[in-house]
Design a protein around this motif. Structure first.
Motif, PDB file in Angstrom:
ATOM      1  N   THR A  39       0.753  -1.220   0.217  1.00 33.34           N
ATOM      2  CA  THR A  39      -0.216   0.041  -0.029  1.00 33.34           C
ATOM      3  C   THR A  39       0.782   1.271   0.014  1.00 33.34           C
ATOM      4  O   THR A  39       2.084   1.222   0.455  1.00 33.34           O
ATOM      5  N   LYS A  41       0.425   5.441   0.798  1.00 36.39           N
ATOM      6  CA  LYS A  41      -0.653   6.780   1.200  1.00 36.39           C
ATOM      7  C   LYS A  41      -0.587   7.761   0.613  1.00 36.39           C
ATOM      8  O   LYS A  41       0.475   8.264   0.451  1.00 36.39           O
ATOM      9  N   ASP A  44      -3.925  13.015   0.682  1.00 35.26           N
ATOM     10  CA  ASP A  44      -5.193  12.995   1.334  1.00 35.26           C
ATOM     11  C   ASP A  44      -5.228  11.926   2.454  1.00 35.26           C
ATOM     12  O   ASP A  44      -6.533  11.857   2.930  1.00 35.26           O
ATOM     13  N   ARG A  46      -5.601   8.521   1.741  1.00 35.78           N
ATOM     14  CA  ARG A  46      -6.305   7.775   1.001  1.00 35.78           C
ATOM     15  C   ARG A  46      -5.041   6.685   0.727  1.00 35.78           C
ATOM     16  O   ARG A  46      -3.993   7.225   0.567  1.00 35.78           O
ATOM     17  N   GLU A  47      -5.422   5.361   1.309  1.00 35.88           N
ATOM     18  CA  GLU A  47      -4.643   4.292   0.467  1.00 35.88           C
ATOM     19  C   GLU A  47      -4.639   4.064  -0.812  1.00 35.88           C
ATOM     20  O   GLU A  47      -5.639   3.548  -1.358  1.00 35.88           O
ATOM     21  N   TRP A  48      -3.649   3.452  -1.495  1.00 36.60           N
ATOM     22  CA  TRP A  48      -3.411   2.875  -2.796  1.00 36.60           C
ATOM     23  C   TRP A  48      -2.913   1.521  -2.642  1.00 36.60           C
ATOM     24  O   TRP A  48      -1.792   1.433  -2.003  1.00 36.60           O
TER      25      TRP A  48
END
Length: 180
Positions: A39, A41, A44, A46-48
C-alpha cells in the motif's frame, strides 16, 4: 542520478502505474523490498493498493510505456521546473541544454515552449499539477513550471525526465514521434 519515479496514466487519465527507472540496476534486496510493498498513502490519507508487475530491462517495457521508446521529438507530459535561477543569458532553454550536457544527452536543436498539453483530451496548464516539494532547506528556483517540446538531431531513447523534481515525476517527456 539515481532512481526516477515516472507516473503512468491509463486511457482515462488516472494514475495507475509507476515506472521506476534505476540506471544502476536492482539487486536482490531491492527486488524483495519492491515486491513487499502493498500500500501507499496519498497526501489526502487515502491508501492505494500496490502490486509489482515486472522487473526488467528498458526494452521489456517498450510495448506498454511510451516513455521508454525512441523518438527525435519529445514533449512535456508533466511540468518542467528549471533547476537553477534564471539570469540574463541563462533562460529556461539554456538550462535544458545545460542539463542535457551534464547528463551526457545530446542537446536539443529546437526548444519551443508549449502553453498547454492535452493528455487524454483534457487541456492542462502547468498550474494544474502539484509542483512543490516541502523539505526543510530545499531551494526550489521554479514554482510555476512550463511545458516544452524538445527536438533532437538524432532519435533519443527514453526515458527522459529533466529539471527540479524530475526523480519524482516532474519534467517527464514523452515521444511525439517514434523512430524505433
Amino acid at each position: 542520478m539515481g532512481e526516477v519515479y515516472m507516473p503512468q496514466a491509463n486511457p482515462d487519465g488516472l494514475l495507475d502505474h509507476v515506472l521506476i527507472h534505476v540506471p544502476a540496476g536492482i539487486d536482490d534486496d531491492m527486488c524483495r523490498f519492491l515486491g513487499a510493498l502493498k500500500t501507499l498513502k496519498g497526501f489526502d490519507g487515502r491508501e492505494w493498493r500496490l502490486m509489482l508487475e515486472h522487473i526488467g530491462q528498458r526494452n521489456d517495457f517498450e510495448s506498454v510505456s511510451p516513455i521508454v521508446q525512441t523518438a527525435s521529438v519529445w514533449q512535456s507530459q508533466t511540468p518542467y521546473l528549471h533547476p537553477w535561477h534564471c539570469k540574463k543569458d541563462f533562460d529556461v532553454p539554456a538550462q535544458i541544454r545545460r542539463e542535457c550536457r551534464e547528463r551526457k544527452l545530446p542537446e536539443p536543436i529546437e526548444i519551443p515552449p508549449i502553453p498547454t498539453i492535452k493528455p487524454h483530451g483534457r487541456e492542462l496548464r502547468p498550474i494544474d499539477f502539484h509542483r512543490f516539494r516541502s523539505k526543510r532547506g530545499l531551494v526550489q528556483p521554479d514554482t510555476r513550471g512550463s511545458f516544452w517540446q524538445l527536438t533532437f538531431a538524432e532519435p533519443l531513447t527514453g526515458s527522459l525526465a529533466l529539471g527540479f523534481g524530475c526523480h519524482f515525476g516532474l519534467g517527464l517527456f514523452t515521444p511525439v514521434d517514434t523512430d524505433g
